[in-house]
Design a protein around this motif. Structure first.
Motif, PDB file in Angstrom:
ATOM      1  N   GLN A 188       0.826  -1.210   0.000  1.00 24.71           N
ATOM      2  CA  GLN A 188       0.000   0.000   0.000  1.00 24.71           C
ATOM      3  C   GLN A 188       0.858   1.258   0.000  1.00 24.71           C
ATOM      4  OE1 GLN A 188      -2.632  -0.391   3.364  1.00 24.71           O
ATOM      5  NE2 GLN A 188      -3.879  -2.007   2.381  1.00 24.71           N
ATOM      6  N   LEU A 189       1.972   1.159   0.731  1.00 28.98           N
ATOM      7  CA  LEU A 189       2.854   2.316   0.769  1.00 28.98           C
ATOM      8  C   LEU A 189       3.424   2.634  -0.609  1.00 28.98           C
ATOM      9  CD1 LEU A 189       4.262   4.473   2.467  1.00 28.98           C
ATOM     10  CD2 LEU A 189       6.091   2.834   2.948  1.00 28.98           C
ATOM     11  N   GLU A 190       3.834   1.596  -1.310  1.00 34.94           N
ATOM     12  CA  GLU A 190       4.351   1.823  -2.659  1.00 34.94           C
ATOM     13  C   GLU A 190       3.273   2.392  -3.585  1.00 34.94           C
ATOM     14  OE1 GLU A 190       5.898  -1.847  -3.956  1.00 34.94           O
ATOM     15  OE2 GLU A 190       7.677  -1.806  -2.621  1.00 34.94           O
ATOM     16  N   LYS A 191       2.049   1.781  -3.379  1.00 37.07           N
ATOM     17  CA  LYS A 191       0.962   2.278  -4.202  1.00 37.07           C
ATOM     18  C   LYS A 191       0.667   3.751  -3.907  1.00 37.07           C
ATOM     19  CE  LYS A 191      -3.758   1.115  -5.544  1.00 37.07           C
ATOM     20  NZ  LYS A 191      -4.916   0.200  -5.261  1.00 37.07           N
ATOM     21  N   ARG A 192       0.651   4.109  -2.627  1.00 35.25           N
ATOM     22  CA  ARG A 192       0.369   5.494  -2.253  1.00 35.25           C
ATOM     23  C   ARG A 192       1.467   6.439  -2.754  1.00 35.25           C
ATOM     24  NH1 ARG A 192      -4.899   6.147  -1.109  1.00 35.25           N
ATOM     25  NH2 ARG A 192      -5.631   4.472   0.290  1.00 35.25           N
ATOM     26  N   ILE A 193       2.680   5.968  -2.659  1.00 35.82           N
ATOM     27  CA  ILE A 193       3.792   6.799  -3.131  1.00 35.82           C
ATOM     28  C   ILE A 193       3.679   7.027  -4.637  1.00 35.82           C
ATOM     29  CG2 ILE A 193       6.281   6.854  -3.455  1.00 35.82           C
ATOM     30  CD1 ILE A 193       6.512   5.381  -0.731  1.00 35.82           C
ATOM     31  N   LYS A 194       3.271   5.935  -5.293  1.00 36.07           N
ATOM     32  CA  LYS A 194       3.117   6.057  -6.732  1.00 36.07           C
ATOM     33  C   LYS A 194       2.000   7.053  -7.088  1.00 36.07           C
ATOM     34  CE  LYS A 194       2.487   3.248 -10.877  1.00 36.07           C
ATOM     35  NZ  LYS A 194       2.257   1.859 -11.388  1.00 36.07           N
ATOM     36  N   ASP A 195       0.879   6.925  -6.367  1.00 36.82           N
ATOM     37  CA  ASP A 195      -0.232   7.862  -6.624  1.00 36.82           C
ATOM     38  C   ASP A 195       0.171   9.314  -6.322  1.00 36.82           C
ATOM     39  OD1 ASP A 195      -1.791   5.734  -7.400  1.00 36.82           O
ATOM     40  OD2 ASP A 195      -2.698   5.456  -5.390  1.00 36.82           O
ATOM     41  N   ILE A 196       0.888   9.429  -5.213  1.00 36.91           N
ATOM     42  CA  ILE A 196       1.332  10.798  -4.841  1.00 36.91           C
ATOM     43  C   ILE A 196       2.263  11.362  -5.906  1.00 36.91           C
ATOM     44  CG2 ILE A 196       2.697  12.088  -3.188  1.00 36.91           C
ATOM     45  CD1 ILE A 196       1.538  10.197  -1.011  1.00 36.91           C
ATOM     46  N   HIS A 199       0.260  12.360  -8.799  1.00 35.10           N
ATOM     47  CA  HIS A 199      -0.454  13.615  -8.534  1.00 35.10           C
ATOM     48  C   HIS A 199       0.491  14.814  -8.572  1.00 35.10           C
ATOM     49  CE1 HIS A 199      -3.643  16.121  -7.010  1.00 35.10           C
ATOM     50  NE2 HIS A 199      -2.798  16.587  -6.078  1.00 35.10           N
ATOM     51  N   VAL A 200       1.693  14.608  -8.061  1.00 34.58           N
ATOM     52  CA  VAL A 200       2.686  15.702  -8.099  1.00 34.58           C
ATOM     53  C   VAL A 200       3.052  16.037  -9.537  1.00 34.58           C
ATOM     54  CG1 VAL A 200       5.062  16.315  -7.508  1.00 34.58           C
ATOM     55  CG2 VAL A 200       3.590  15.230  -5.799  1.00 34.58           C
ATOM     56  N   ASP A 201       3.227  14.995 -10.324  1.00 34.85           N
ATOM     57  CA  ASP A 201       3.540  15.250 -11.734  1.00 34.85           C
ATOM     58  C   ASP A 201       2.388  15.994 -12.442  1.00 34.85           C
ATOM     59  OD1 ASP A 201       5.945  14.003 -11.380  1.00 34.85           O
ATOM     60  OD2 ASP A 201       5.193  12.037 -12.059  1.00 34.85           O
ATOM     61  N   TYR A 202       1.173  15.554 -12.073  1.00 42.58           N
ATOM     62  CA  TYR A 202       0.009  16.240 -12.678  1.00 42.58           C
ATOM     63  C   TYR A 202      -0.041  17.719 -12.272  1.00 42.58           C
ATOM     64  CZ  TYR A 202      -4.834  17.506 -13.536  1.00 42.58           C
ATOM     65  OH  TYR A 202      -5.982  18.140 -13.954  1.00 42.58           O
ATOM     66  N   VAL A 203       0.231  17.949 -11.006  1.00 45.41           N
ATOM     67  CA  VAL A 203       0.235  19.345 -10.527  1.00 45.41           C
ATOM     68  C   VAL A 203       1.321  20.141 -11.227  1.00 45.41           C
ATOM     69  CG1 VAL A 203       0.642  20.815  -8.522  1.00 45.41           C
ATOM     70  CG2 VAL A 203      -0.820  18.790  -8.309  1.00 45.41           C
ATOM     71  N   LYS A 204       2.488  19.541 -11.391  1.00 48.69           N
ATOM     72  CA  LYS A 204       3.575  20.244 -12.075  1.00 48.69           C
ATOM     73  C   LYS A 204       3.194  20.552 -13.531  1.00 48.69           C
ATOM     74  CE  LYS A 204       7.432  18.492  -9.317  1.00 48.69           C
ATOM     75  NZ  LYS A 204       8.677  17.695  -9.337  1.00 48.69           N
ATOM     76  N   SER A 205       2.577  19.553 -14.179  1.00 52.43           N
ATOM     77  CA  SER A 205       2.169  19.790 -15.577  1.00 52.43           C
ATOM     78  C   SER A 205       1.126  20.913 -15.670  1.00 52.43           C
ATOM     79  CB  SER A 205       1.652  18.501 -16.197  1.00 52.43           C
ATOM     80  OG  SER A 205       0.478  18.074 -15.526  1.00 52.43           O
ATOM     81  N   VAL A 206       0.185  20.872 -14.712  1.00 52.75           N
ATOM     82  CA  VAL A 206      -0.837  21.930 -14.700  1.00 52.75           C
ATOM     83  C   VAL A 206      -0.196  23.296 -14.461  1.00 52.75           C
ATOM     84  CG1 VAL A 206      -2.841  22.825 -13.443  1.00 52.75           C
ATOM     85  CG2 VAL A 206      -2.720  20.399 -14.038  1.00 52.75           C
TER      86      VAL A 206
END
Length: 324
Positions: A188-196, A199-206
């Motif tokens: 779950q931790l890996e999954k959460r890190i991946k999602d985070i 999301h960070v990449d998406y925020v940066k792109s935005v």
């Protein structure tokens, strides 16, 4: 010298047979009073009362003239006075024409000055309106840009806050999940890190997209402002060019008007000189005719006066023996 006007009156008589007597003397003066003399615009006037005629007057006496002969000095004086009056009339006409020409020139200068002033005021008003419009457009554009930038910054801040909140919530949820289930913690931790990370990449792109849009909008706005400034300068240049053309047209119209007025003045002066020459020639002819008539009249008066004197001398010699 006074001109004397004398009125002769004859009293009626009942003895008509006395007038046919050739031996009776000539008619004497009955009365002559100095107080009867009157001054009139034409000279002196007096009444002389005669006694009834005792015998008929000589035939030549009816042809005598009562007016005194006019001398050459009187004729010269009248001609000089007439010439002076004629010169005064011509001078008055010339002064009236000069005054009218001066009034026309003043009116023309006032019209040209008024038109130039009006044109200058209109151009100044147009330039002022153009400058005000330019400043208003620039100010409005700057205000719009500032408002849009403020909105973009507010959206960026809201997005950052939302991102942080989501991060915190996910972190708390992740901690709770870790606390609840240790067996799936690593997965779950890996999954959460991946999602985070996604999301960070998406925020940066935005953020990058928003920044790029902001730069593109500012660049387009600068180009629009430059184009608006160029169009404004071209419009001002056209207005100035039109004003220069109007000034050139006004100057040309002024030159044409001055040329026409000069031609009119030359025609008026030529006509006046021609009329003055004709008036002088006609007056000279009239003066010559008047002088010849007066000389003829003086000659006739002199002949009548000589005949009268000769007849009076003859009558005096005839009356001499009778009186004795």
């Amino acid at each position: 010298a006074y001109n004397c006007l004398i009125h002769f009156y004859k009293r009626p008589t009942k003895h008509h047979h006395i007038m046919s007597n050739p031996a009776t003397p000539r008619t004497p003066l009955r009365s002559l009073h100095p107080e009867d003399v009157r001054k009139t615009p034409g000279g002196l006037s007096l009444d002389i009362v005669l006694t009834p005629a005792l015998r008929p007057a000589p035939r030549s006496a009816c042809k005598s003239l009562t007016s005194s002969p006019i001398t050459s000095a009187d004729i010269s004086e009248k001609l000089s006075n007439a010439a002076i009056r004629r010169e005064e009339v011509l001078q008055l006409r010339k002064e009236n024409i000069d005054e009218k020409l001066a009034m026309v020139q003043n009116k023309k200068d006032e019209i040209v000055k008024e038109k130039a002033t009006k044109t200058k005021e209109e151009l100044d008003a147009k330039l002022k309106d153009s400058e005000d419009n330019k400043n208003f457009i620039l100010k409005k554009t700057k205000d719009d840009v500032k408002a849009h930038l403020a909105k973009v910054e507010q959206k960026m801040k809201d997005l950052e806050v939302l991102t942080e909140a989501e991060k915190i919530a996910r972190k708390l949820a992740l901690d709770a999940d870790i606390m609840k289930a240790d067996e799936n913690r690593s997965e779950q931790l890996e999954k959460r890190i991946k999602d985070i990370q996604e999301h960070v990449d998406y925020v940066k792109s935005v953020s990058a997209t928003q920044e790029m849009k902001k730069k593109l909008y500012l660049a387009g706005l600068e180009k629009s402002l430059e184009k608006a400034g160029k169009r404004k300068e071209e419009a001002v240049a056209k207005v100035v060019e039109v004003a220069k053309e109007e000034e050139v047209k006004v100057e040309e119209a002024k030159l044409r008007r001055e040329k026409d007025e000069k031609a009119i003045q030359d025609k008026v002066k030529a006509a006046l000189n021609e009329k003055s020459g004709k008036v002088v020639e006609n007056q000279a002819n009239k003066d010559e005719m008047f002088k010849s008539k007066m000389e003829e009249r003086n000659r006739r008066a002199e002949l009548v006066r000589q005949n009268k004197l000769r007849l009076e001398g003859v009558d005096g010699t005839n009356l001499g023996p009778e009186s004795a």
